[in-house]
Design a protein around this motif. Sequence first.
Motif, PDB file in Angstrom:
ATOM      1  N   ARG A  48       0.838  -1.205   0.000  1.00 19.82           N
ATOM      2  CA  ARG A  48       0.000   0.000   0.000  1.00 19.82           C
ATOM      3  C   ARG A  48       0.871   1.253   0.000  1.00 19.82           C
ATOM      4  O   ARG A  48       0.611   2.214  -0.729  1.00 19.82           O
ATOM      5  CB  ARG A  48      -0.939  -0.002   1.218  1.00 19.82           C
ATOM      6  CG  ARG A  48      -1.842   1.202   1.279  1.00 19.82           C
ATOM      7  CD  ARG A  48      -2.830   1.177   0.109  1.00 19.82           C
ATOM      8  NE  ARG A  48      -3.640   2.370   0.115  1.00 19.82           N
ATOM      9  CZ  ARG A  48      -3.608   3.313  -0.842  1.00 19.82           C
ATOM     10  NH1 ARG A  48      -2.804   3.175  -1.872  1.00 19.82           N
ATOM     11  NH2 ARG A  48      -4.377   4.359  -0.774  1.00 19.82           N
ATOM     12  N   ASN A  49       1.924   1.242   0.802  1.00 20.74           N
ATOM     13  CA  ASN A  49       2.824   2.392   0.863  1.00 20.74           C
ATOM     14  C   ASN A  49       3.631   2.580  -0.416  1.00 20.74           C
ATOM     15  O   ASN A  49       4.186   3.650  -0.643  1.00 20.74           O
ATOM     16  CB  ASN A  49       3.753   2.287   2.070  1.00 20.74           C
ATOM     17  CG  ASN A  49       3.025   2.541   3.363  1.00 20.74           C
ATOM     18  OD1 ASN A  49       1.966   3.146   3.393  1.00 20.74           O
ATOM     19  ND2 ASN A  49       3.581   2.058   4.456  1.00 20.74           N
ATOM     20  N   MET A  50       3.681   1.546  -1.235  1.00 18.94           N
ATOM     21  CA  MET A  50       4.362   1.652  -2.530  1.00 18.94           C
ATOM     22  C   MET A  50       3.403   2.119  -3.615  1.00 18.94           C
ATOM     23  O   MET A  50       3.777   2.188  -4.787  1.00 18.94           O
ATOM     24  CB  MET A  50       5.003   0.317  -2.889  1.00 18.94           C
ATOM     25  CG  MET A  50       6.114  -0.062  -1.940  1.00 18.94           C
ATOM     26  SD  MET A  50       6.893  -1.608  -2.377  1.00 18.94           S
ATOM     27  CE  MET A  50       8.362  -0.973  -3.172  1.00 18.94           C
ATOM     28  N   GLY A  51       2.167   2.408  -3.230  1.00 20.81           N
ATOM     29  CA  GLY A  51       1.220   2.997  -4.174  1.00 20.81           C
ATOM     30  C   GLY A  51       0.160   2.073  -4.727  1.00 20.81           C
ATOM     31  O   GLY A  51      -0.669   2.509  -5.529  1.00 20.81           O
ATOM     32  N   LEU A  52       0.148   0.811  -4.327  1.00 20.81           N
ATOM     33  CA  LEU A  52      -0.886  -0.096  -4.823  1.00 20.81           C
ATOM     34  C   LEU A  52      -2.187   0.144  -4.067  1.00 20.81           C
ATOM     35  O   LEU A  52      -2.178   0.379  -2.860  1.00 20.81           O
ATOM     36  CB  LEU A  52      -0.462  -1.559  -4.648  1.00 20.81           C
ATOM     37  CG  LEU A  52       0.406  -2.142  -5.759  1.00 20.81           C
ATOM     38  CD1 LEU A  52       1.785  -1.536  -5.739  1.00 20.81           C
ATOM     39  CD2 LEU A  52       0.479  -3.644  -5.623  1.00 20.81           C
TER      40      LEU A  52
END
Length: 107
Positions: A48-52
């Motif tokens: 999630r923190n990587m943008g997914l």
Amino acid sequence: MPNNYRELTQKVIEIIADEMDIPAHLILSKARSEEIVGARHMAIMILRNMGLYPKRIAELIGRTPRAVLSALSSFERKLTTDRLLRNIYARATKQLGKTLEISDLPR
């Protein structure tokens, strides 16, 4: 960075499995032991923190979007109280090339 989301997910899982000293295949299993669930939730948070988006994460790990949202919430709460988990999370994100500052952690 890996070419696609599946490769990224696999890389995240491998790093977490290595950091937590558990078999990678168990992270995506239906196992419900605290250690395995913690590793699974950590993978979800990193992705999630990587943008997914939660829907994409759910597709990649074989869970529902609602389960992903629940995991994010649960992991954030756990991070605030569990120093060991916080350290493992920071090491895993650093290995992925995304250095995590202490100020980025949920309080």
